[in-house]
Design a protein around this motif. Sequence first.
Motif, PDB file in Angstrom:
ATOM      1  N   TYR A 617       0.831  -1.211   0.000  1.00 49.63           N
ATOM      2  CA  TYR A 617       0.000   0.000   0.000  1.00 49.63           C
ATOM      3  C   TYR A 617       0.867   1.262   0.000  1.00 49.63           C
ATOM      4  N   SER A 618       1.965   1.207   0.770  1.00 48.20           N
ATOM      5  CA  SER A 618       2.811   2.410   0.892  1.00 48.20           C
ATOM      6  C   SER A 618       3.541   2.734  -0.396  1.00 48.20           C
ATOM      7  N   ASN A 619       3.712   1.731  -1.244  1.00 49.06           N
ATOM      8  CA  ASN A 619       4.577   1.933  -2.421  1.00 49.06           C
ATOM      9  C   ASN A 619       3.875   1.683  -3.735  1.00 49.06           C
ATOM     10  N   TRP A 620       2.557   1.781  -3.731  1.00 47.08           N
ATOM     11  CA  TRP A 620       1.809   1.510  -4.969  1.00 47.08           C
ATOM     12  C   TRP A 620       2.182   2.551  -6.015  1.00 47.08           C
ATOM     13  N   ASP A 621       2.760   2.068  -7.096  1.00 48.60           N
ATOM     14  CA  ASP A 621       3.337   2.993  -8.064  1.00 48.60           C
ATOM     15  C   ASP A 621       2.384   3.203  -9.241  1.00 48.60           C
ATOM     16  N   ALA A 622       1.211   3.797  -8.947  1.00 51.83           N
ATOM     17  CA  ALA A 622       0.280   4.110 -10.043  1.00 51.83           C
ATOM     18  C   ALA A 622      -0.442   5.399  -9.674  1.00 51.83           C
ATOM     19  N   PRO A 623      -0.668   6.294 -10.651  1.00 47.62           N
ATOM     20  CA  PRO A 623      -1.311   7.561 -10.337  1.00 47.62           C
ATOM     21  C   PRO A 623      -2.729   7.343  -9.798  1.00 47.62           C
ATOM     22  N   VAL A 624      -3.231   8.239  -9.043  1.00 49.99           N
ATOM     23  CA  VAL A 624      -4.576   8.252  -8.440  1.00 49.99           C
ATOM     24  C   VAL A 624      -4.762   7.064  -7.483  1.00 49.99           C
ATOM     25  N   VAL A 625      -4.740   5.847  -8.044  1.00 49.06           N
ATOM     26  CA  VAL A 625      -4.937   4.664  -7.195  1.00 49.06           C
ATOM     27  C   VAL A 625      -3.882   4.655  -6.095  1.00 49.06           C
ATOM     28  N   GLY A 626      -2.648   4.932  -6.487  1.00 48.58           N
ATOM     29  CA  GLY A 626      -1.538   4.926  -5.536  1.00 48.58           C
ATOM     30  C   GLY A 626      -1.784   5.935  -4.420  1.00 48.58           C
ATOM     31  N   PHE A 627      -2.270   7.113  -4.779  1.00 50.56           N
ATOM     32  CA  PHE A 627      -2.528   8.158  -3.775  1.00 50.56           C
ATOM     33  C   PHE A 627      -3.562   7.665  -2.751  1.00 50.56           C
ATOM     34  N   PHE A 628      -4.652   7.085  -3.249  1.00 47.98           N
ATOM     35  CA  PHE A 628      -5.703   6.610  -2.331  1.00 47.98           C
ATOM     36  C   PHE A 628      -5.202   5.447  -1.467  1.00 47.98           C
ATOM     37  N   MET A 629      -4.365   4.624  -2.044  1.00 43.60           N
ATOM     38  CA  MET A 629      -3.868   3.496  -1.251  1.00 43.60           C
ATOM     39  C   MET A 629      -2.983   3.981  -0.122  1.00 43.60           C
ATOM     40  N   ARG A 630      -2.185   5.007  -0.414  1.00 46.39           N
ATOM     41  CA  ARG A 630      -1.294   5.523   0.630  1.00 46.39           C
ATOM     42  C   ARG A 630      -2.074   6.327   1.657  1.00 46.39           C
ATOM     43  N   ALA A 631      -2.974   7.206   1.155  1.00 40.64           N
ATOM     44  CA  ALA A 631      -3.653   8.151   2.046  1.00 40.64           C
ATOM     45  C   ALA A 631      -4.738   7.480   2.891  1.00 40.64           C
ATOM     46  N   GLY A 633      -6.077   3.779   2.257  1.00 44.15           N
ATOM     47  CA  GLY A 633      -5.971   2.320   2.383  1.00 44.15           C
ATOM     48  C   GLY A 633      -5.016   1.895   3.486  1.00 44.15           C
ATOM     49  N   LYS A 634      -3.838   2.509   3.505  1.00 40.49           N
ATOM     50  CA  LYS A 634      -2.815   2.076   4.459  1.00 40.49           C
ATOM     51  C   LYS A 634      -3.278   2.275   5.903  1.00 40.49           C
ATOM     52  N   GLN A 635      -3.970   3.410   6.131  1.00 39.25           N
ATOM     53  CA  GLN A 635      -4.429   3.690   7.509  1.00 39.25           C
ATOM     54  C   GLN A 635      -5.471   2.654   7.932  1.00 39.25           C
ATOM     55  N   MET A 636      -6.385   2.339   7.000  1.00 38.63           N
ATOM     56  CA  MET A 636      -7.418   1.331   7.299  1.00 38.63           C
ATOM     57  C   MET A 636      -6.759  -0.025   7.592  1.00 38.63           C
ATOM     58  N   LEU A 637      -5.758  -0.316   6.783  1.00 37.62           N
ATOM     59  CA  LEU A 637      -5.046  -1.594   6.921  1.00 37.62           C
ATOM     60  C   LEU A 637      -4.433  -1.708   8.318  1.00 37.62           C
ATOM     61  N   ARG A 638      -3.846  -0.613   8.772  1.00 35.74           N
ATOM     62  CA  ARG A 638      -3.176  -0.644  10.077  1.00 35.74           C
ATOM     63  C   ARG A 638      -4.180  -0.759  11.213  1.00 35.74           C
ATOM     64  N   LEU A 639      -5.326  -0.081  11.024  1.00 36.37           N
ATOM     65  CA  LEU A 639      -6.341  -0.114  12.086  1.00 36.37           C
ATOM     66  C   LEU A 639      -6.954  -1.505  12.209  1.00 36.37           C
ATOM     67  N   ASN A 640      -6.970  -2.225  11.100  1.00 35.34           N
ATOM     68  CA  ASN A 640      -7.647  -3.524  11.060  1.00 35.34           C
ATOM     69  C   ASN A 640      -6.622  -4.580  10.666  1.00 35.34           C
ATOM     70  N   SER A 641      -5.705  -4.864  11.611  1.00 40.28           N
ATOM     71  CA  SER A 641      -4.542  -5.681  11.265  1.00 40.28           C
ATOM     72  C   SER A 641      -4.864  -7.184  11.284  1.00 40.28           C
ATOM     73  N   LEU A 642      -4.206  -7.909  10.388  1.00 42.96           N
ATOM     74  CA  LEU A 642      -4.381  -9.371  10.354  1.00 42.96           C
ATOM     75  C   LEU A 642      -3.819 -10.030  11.605  1.00 42.96           C
ATOM     76  N   SER A 643      -2.694  -9.523  12.068  1.00 43.44           N
ATOM     77  CA  SER A 643      -2.064 -10.071  13.280  1.00 43.44           C
ATOM     78  C   SER A 643      -0.992  -9.109  13.768  1.00 43.44           C
ATOM     79  N   HIS A 644      -0.798  -9.121  15.081  1.00 46.34           N
ATOM     80  CA  HIS A 644       0.327  -8.360  15.649  1.00 46.34           C
ATOM     81  C   HIS A 644       1.472  -9.296  16.018  1.00 46.34           C
ATOM     82  N   GLY A 645       1.388 -10.528  15.536  1.00 40.25           N
ATOM     83  CA  GLY A 645       2.459 -11.486  15.799  1.00 40.25           C
ATOM     84  C   GLY A 645       2.204 -12.282  17.070  1.00 40.25           C
ATOM     85  N   PRO A 646       3.038 -13.271  17.331  1.00 40.84           N
ATOM     86  CA  PRO A 646       2.855 -14.118  18.516  1.00 40.84           C
ATOM     87  C   PRO A 646       3.029 -13.306  19.800  1.00 40.84           C
TER      88      PRO A 646
END
Length: 761
Positions: A617-631, A633-646
């Motif tokens: 998400y942080s490095n999506w190299d495409a115009p427009v889509v990349g901006f939304f993924m960084r701005a 998507g990434k925040q949503m991803l962090r808030l709703n994490s798959l796992s914080h590890g063992p």
Amino acid sequence: MKQTNVDPRAVKPRARGPSAAVMRLMRKMGVMPKISPTERQALEAGHVWIDGDLFAGKANFKSLMSQPYNKLSDREQAFLDGPVMELCRLIPAWEINQTRHVSDEVLAFIKAKGFMGMLIPQEYGGLGFSWLAISTVLQTLNQVSVGAATFVTIANSLSAAELIKHYGTQAQKDFYLPRLASGEMVPCFGLTEPKAGSDAASMEASGHVFRDNDGVVKISLNFEKRYMTLGPVADLTTLACQLFDPGHLLGRVDEKGQPVSDIGITCVLLHKGTPGFTSGEHHMPIGDAFYNGPLHGKEVVVSLDNIIGGVEGAGLGWRMLMEQLAGGRAISLPAGAMAGMNLATTATGAYSMVRRQFNMPIGVMDGIAEKVAFINAMTYMMEAARVGVCSAIDDGVKPPVTSGALKLISTEVGAQAVIAGMDVMAGAGVMQGPSNILGRLYTSLPVGKTVEGASIMTRTMLTYGQGAVRCHPYALRIVKALEADEPAAFRNSLLGWVGHIVLGVGRTARLDVLRGRTGGIPAGVAPQTHTYYRRLAWAAARFGKLTDLALLTMGAKLKVLGMLSGRFTDAFTWMLLAEMALLRFEREGRRQEDLPLLAYSCEYALQRVQEAFEGIYSNWDAPVVGFFMRAVGKQMLRLNSLSHGPSDKLTKKAAATTQTYNEQFLRLNEGTFFPSEDKLGLGRLLKAFRLETESRPVIAKIVKAQKAKTLRRSDIRPALVNDALAGGVIDSAEAQLLHDAYQAMSDAITVDTFEPDQYFL
Ligand SMILES: Cc1cc2nc3c(=O)[nH]c(=O)nc-3n(C[C@H](O)[C@H](O)[C@H](O)COP(=O)(O)OP(=O)(O)OC[C@H]3O[C@@H](n4cnc5c(N)ncnc54)[C@H](O)[C@@H]3O)c2cc1C
């Protein structure tokens, strides 16, 4: 296998209509990656396995649970318990490491017992073993000596026997297979050159077809190969070269009926001693000593019969190699990596309890437990993948994407596990000598990462690059329709893909909101593991959607976006590993005592998937889509994490699985060769560990007395044991046990010393 040298668009009228217009637009925009002929052969080799479900964004646990997870046959197990154990005891590992020489006695035993022909069918004098058995034998032998194991590895991986078995003429099978099985002919495999390493297809080795003075059509070979394992001692080389037929003596024509002179990559069997062919020099590979060296050839003349598959096989070399590597990458290198992981698990669990500092075993300290847990869980998960993938290959599947990923991750994580083991052993890990358990394998770690597809290229180009095209449900169909200029096939595939995307977006959103709760849990699996199935289904859905998005927004550019591609590889690989661990847990009868290992494995894997997604998400190299993924998507991803590890609690439980000499320790370490207890290194360590475990109740009595202040505070040393005996804290049998344990623990932590005349060469 037939070669096509013609672009189909060149012989077809230009397609018309709306689909054709979209096709032209997609071609112009480079939406789909272009595929070179050698890439195409790699892509067409082998099969899509359960890996395809992950690329489709729909983890199919029903299919996962129906996969084989085999055991060795009685005949294979008897070989492991008999000749393999005997060979392990026979091999003078330290001596081979020092002298770099595998003794005639060891080699004679290897040949006599059939080790060189494990993959060769019994009718040709081989053992006809499954890949699982071959991998298990290699896993065991590599723990003892890479140098000795190399003979078995090369004979039983991609070299003469495997290629002749699949593509050889009957005459080649009859002549070579019995000789390779008995070890009369030691093989080596000759692909790599100074200018052609990772880009092996760019080889300069050439074969020119010519008519000799005796009127017979032959091949003249010229080549410079390097890095050939067993090259200096091999009797039979499988040489890959570019074959040319300038005089059209082979009579090959293309689809237009034109004579072909550039035949393509061809595998030729080359005997030691053929005039013009020189071998015998050695490279000096890092790590545990093994034979490796260059091969030189100047105008080496061989018969057309030396082409694997005869004249029919001319030009099919690359395809042969890709087809066999499609499964082959999952065998020898992962087995070698597992050798390190097995040793690390056995030795580190034991050492962490035998070594005492600050009046306690170091294994109870959090920092050490953290390393032990990592080693244990990674070994559990990687062994699951080794057995699962070998079983699938034995069932006839050749999954190139999974095989490549397994080769990559096993050598990477295997290295991390061995390094973690070295950290735990500290000085005893660093001091070389026959008592050192991990040192020789530690120095060999870079080798596994280099061969059969160097790690960086496998991670950043091959795995995801191949997977996104090959395993994706529609990508390859669209690429093929575009290349063949087939508007109908293109339209159907494109519409299918659009439907797939629409359904997938909805499914991913639902799983995101519900944290995987509607992902589908296979019937009957252990309730404690439901959470992992849910989160894996969720991760797979996101992976599938990101793959669609990557193909749509980056397309052909993906080929050069290695960092992004590498993160996709990471996500794919860790999902696959978690799936394999879940399969193992079920197939081994859901052993409750192994739950911490499964839980750690899944939490760790999901955390790595999460990290990979965040990087994507942080490095999506495409115009427009990349901006939304960084701005966003990434925040949503962090808030709703798959796992914080063992968690720390889970980590301690996972560490404890190998910190007592009991049934679980022995079972989890079944893949490790246990030398007799008098042997320097692992033998002595295992004795100390056994006695340490037996003496724990006695130590508990001493500690209790110390807490009650009826016995002085000190570590468990002979003087304290005598005081405890005199004070009636323990009886004489218990005191003897502690004295024995103390002696064994002292022996186990001893490192080697050398007199100057032994030390200086
Ligand atoms: C001990 C040992 C034994 C071997 N045994 C054999 C054998 O028996 N037979 C045989 O034929 N070969 C053998 N090899 C060769 C081995 O397969 C090659 O070393 C390997 O293919 C890599 O080639 P290279 O070392 O020339 O690295 P290079 O090709 O020079 O690669 C250098 C680096 O660049 C990276 N790289 C290259 N291209 C890309 C890309 N497109 N994208 C991203 N990264 C890239 C690679 O990952 C690597 O990290 C052996 C090698 C070793 C070290």
